[in-house]
Design an enzyme around this catalytic site. Structure first.
Site, PDB file in Angstrom:
ATOM      1  N   ASP A  90       0.864  -1.179   0.000  1.00 29.13           N
ATOM      2  CA  ASP A  90       0.000   0.000   0.000  1.00 29.13           C
ATOM      3  C   ASP A  90       0.906   1.237   0.000  1.00 29.13           C
ATOM      4  O   ASP A  90       1.737   1.394   0.900  1.00 29.13           O
ATOM      5  CB  ASP A  90      -0.858  -0.043   1.270  1.00 29.13           C
ATOM      6  CG  ASP A  90      -1.819   1.120   1.374  1.00 29.13           C
ATOM      7  OD1 ASP A  90      -1.630   2.145   0.684  1.00 29.13           O
ATOM      8  OD2 ASP A  90      -2.770   1.001   2.169  1.00 29.13           O
ATOM      9  N   ILE A  91       0.735   2.085  -0.978  1.00 24.12           N
ATOM     10  CA  ILE A  91       1.615   3.267  -1.112  1.00 24.12           C
ATOM     11  C   ILE A  91       1.536   4.170   0.116  1.00 24.12           C
ATOM     12  O   ILE A  91       2.519   4.818   0.479  1.00 24.12           O
ATOM     13  CB  ILE A  91       1.267   4.039  -2.413  1.00 24.12           C
ATOM     14  CG1 ILE A  91       2.332   5.104  -2.730  1.00 24.12           C
ATOM     15  CG2 ILE A  91      -0.088   4.710  -2.375  1.00 24.12           C
ATOM     16  CD1 ILE A  91       3.261   4.739  -3.796  1.00 24.12           C
TER      17      ILE A  91
ATOM     18  N   ASP B 291      -5.240   8.054  -5.084  1.00 25.40           N
ATOM     19  CA  ASP B 291      -5.536   9.444  -4.712  1.00 25.40           C
ATOM     20  C   ASP B 291      -6.434   9.492  -3.463  1.00 25.40           C
ATOM     21  O   ASP B 291      -6.137  10.210  -2.490  1.00 25.40           O
ATOM     22  CB  ASP B 291      -6.235  10.092  -5.918  1.00 25.40           C
ATOM     23  CG  ASP B 291      -6.193  11.602  -5.908  1.00 25.40           C
ATOM     24  OD1 ASP B 291      -5.526  12.176  -5.029  1.00 25.40           O
ATOM     25  OD2 ASP B 291      -6.843  12.204  -6.776  1.00 25.40           O
TER      26      ASP B 291
ATOM     27  N   SER C 223      -1.759   5.463 -13.880  1.00 24.95           N
ATOM     28  CA  SER C 223      -2.687   5.328 -15.032  1.00 24.95           C
ATOM     29  C   SER C 223      -3.260   3.930 -15.247  1.00 24.95           C
ATOM     30  O   SER C 223      -4.076   3.752 -16.151  1.00 24.95           O
ATOM     31  CB  SER C 223      -2.051   5.798 -16.359  1.00 24.95           C
ATOM     32  OG  SER C 223      -2.061   7.207 -16.451  1.00 24.95           O
ATOM     33  N   THR C 224      -2.841   2.934 -14.459  1.00 24.48           N
ATOM     34  CA  THR C 224      -3.298   1.564 -14.761  1.00 24.48           C
ATOM     35  C   THR C 224      -4.548   1.146 -13.996  1.00 24.48           C
ATOM     36  O   THR C 224      -4.979  -0.006 -14.088  1.00 24.48           O
ATOM     37  CB  THR C 224      -2.183   0.526 -14.498  1.00 24.48           C
ATOM     38  OG1 THR C 224      -1.845   0.541 -13.107  1.00 24.48           O
ATOM     39  CG2 THR C 224      -0.947   0.816 -15.319  1.00 24.48           C
TER      40      THR C 224
HETATM   41  N1  AR6 Z   1      -1.360   1.575  -2.945  1.00 29.21           N
HETATM   42  C1  AR6 Z   1      -0.774   1.188  -4.092  1.00 29.21           C
HETATM   43  N2  AR6 Z   1      -1.429   1.024  -5.264  1.00 29.21           N
HETATM   44  C2  AR6 Z   1      -2.768   1.235  -5.237  1.00 29.21           C
HETATM   45  C3  AR6 Z   1      -3.473   1.662  -4.082  1.00 29.21           C
HETATM   46  C4  AR6 Z   1      -2.699   1.833  -2.884  1.00 29.21           C
HETATM   47  N3  AR6 Z   1      -3.265   2.220  -1.733  1.00 29.21           N
HETATM   48  N4  AR6 Z   1      -4.792   1.818  -4.412  1.00 29.21           N
HETATM   49  C5  AR6 Z   1      -4.894   1.494  -5.727  1.00 29.21           C
HETATM   50  N5  AR6 Z   1      -3.689   1.137  -6.230  1.00 29.21           N
HETATM   51  P1  AR6 Z   1      -5.617   4.542  -9.760  1.00 29.21           P
HETATM   52  P2  AR6 Z   1      -4.983   6.037 -12.235  1.00 29.21           P
HETATM   53  C6  AR6 Z   1      -3.321   0.741  -7.612  1.00 29.21           C
HETATM   54  O1  AR6 Z   1      -7.000   4.334 -10.234  1.00 29.21           O
HETATM   55  O2  AR6 Z   1      -5.268   4.863 -13.086  1.00 29.21           O
HETATM   56  C7  AR6 Z   1      -8.307   8.639  -9.118  1.00 29.21           C
HETATM   57  O3  AR6 Z   1      -9.688   8.751  -8.907  1.00 29.21           O
HETATM   58  C8  AR6 Z   1      -4.430   0.328  -8.551  1.00 29.21           C
HETATM   59  O4  AR6 Z   1      -4.721  -1.044  -8.370  1.00 29.21           O
HETATM   60  O5  AR6 Z   1      -5.399   4.949  -8.343  1.00 29.21           O
HETATM   61  O6  AR6 Z   1      -3.757   6.871 -12.515  1.00 29.21           O
HETATM   62  C9  AR6 Z   1      -7.649   9.973  -9.440  1.00 29.21           C
HETATM   63  O7  AR6 Z   1      -8.271  11.054  -8.782  1.00 29.21           O
HETATM   64  C10 AR6 Z   1      -3.799   0.610  -9.914  1.00 29.21           C
HETATM   65  O8  AR6 Z   1      -2.956  -0.469 -10.341  1.00 29.21           O
HETATM   66  O9  AR6 Z   1      -4.855   5.676 -10.644  1.00 29.21           O
HETATM   67  C11 AR6 Z   1      -7.806  10.066 -10.920  1.00 29.21           C
HETATM   68  O10 AR6 Z   1      -9.060  10.595 -11.285  1.00 29.21           O
HETATM   69  C12 AR6 Z   1      -2.880   1.807  -9.657  1.00 29.21           C
HETATM   70  O11 AR6 Z   1      -2.765   1.893  -8.239  1.00 29.21           O
HETATM   71  C13 AR6 Z   1      -7.696   8.629 -11.379  1.00 29.21           C
HETATM   72  O12 AR6 Z   1      -8.093   7.826 -10.268  1.00 29.21           O
HETATM   73  C14 AR6 Z   1      -3.404   3.129 -10.180  1.00 29.21           C
HETATM   74  O13 AR6 Z   1      -4.826   3.198 -10.052  1.00 29.21           O
HETATM   75  C15 AR6 Z   1      -6.281   8.250 -11.739  1.00 29.21           C
HETATM   76  O14 AR6 Z   1      -6.276   6.955 -12.280  1.00 29.21           O
END
Ligand code: AR6
Length: 180
Positions: A17-18, A41, A124-125
């Site tokens: 978890d980041i 986020d 972005s994933t």
């Molecule tokens: N720790 C590490 N990785 C995580 C965590 C965590 N706590 N939570 C999710 N991931 P995303 P994006 C992974 O959607 O695609 C937001 O609403 C997740 O499984 O967080 O860049 C923003 O406000 C995935 O592999 O980011 C933007 O609107 C990765 O982190 C939008 O989402 C990124 O998923 C950005 O989308």
């Protein structure tokens, strides 16, 4: 955990978890408003507390591919580097360049703040739909390129949320090594 050494720096992959990372900085996969959202986020603002959002409001947004820095609030990390990855729209809309920029500008912001260790999520994933096999390669290539040319950041950690994401990054890392 998987890791490689580039000059004096370590690049490592881990599952986790980041928001729990104790690196000097963690990177947020934000959106252009910087006003919060889901995924990484949402988690960062939830754990870091309202001061991060206050600072983000003052900053007033961030274009795709750029990065902005706030304090870490209640997080262990001193800084949050907010960057905005591209929404994936099929791969012909400059997504690769924008994703490279998001990583490179986050690293530049880290260097500007004398950060020695930094954790990245897989930008972005999630909600933005970038295929992880492609995004992982772009992410690692960009970070490796930066570490080859800049000293100061001694540790870059990719914090992957589940085993599938970890495996994708491990495969991409092996490809990067064999291409060197
Ligand atoms: N720790 C590490 N990785 C995580 C965590 C965590 N706590 N939570 C999710 N991931 P995303 P994006 C992974 O959607 O695609 C937001 O609403 C997740 O499984 O967080 O860049 C923003 O406000 C995935 O592999 O980011 C933007 O609107 C990765 O982190 C939008 O989402 C990124 O998923 C950005 O989308």
């Amino acid at each position: 955990m998987s890791k490689i050494v580039i000059n004096d720096s370590t690049l490592e992959l881990t599952i986790g978890d980041i928001t729990l990372q104790d690196t000097d900085a963690i990177v947020n996969a934000a959106n252009t408003t910087l006003l919060g959202g889901g995924g990484v986020d949402g988690a960062i603002h939830r754990v870091g507390g309202p001061k991060i959002l206050e600072e983000c409001k003052k900053i007033g947004g961030c274009p795709t591919g750029e990065a902005r820095v706030t304090a870490g609030g209640h997080l262990k990390a001193r800084y949050v580097i907010h960057t905005v990855g591209p929404v994936y729209r099929g791969g012909e809309k400059n997504e690769q360049v924008l994703l490279e920029n998001a990583y490179r500008n986050s690293l530049k912001a880290a260097s500007d703040h004398a950060v020695r260790s930094i954790s990245f999520p897989s930008i972005s994933t999630g909600a933005y739909g970038y295929p992880i096999d492609k995004a992982s390669k772009i992410a690692l290539k960009t970070v490796i390129g930066y570490l080859k040319n800049h000293s100061g950041i001694r540790l870059v950690r990719f914090v992957l949320f589940n085993n599938d994401a970890y495996k994708a990054y491990e495969k991409a890392m092996n490809e990067c090594i064999s291409e060197q």
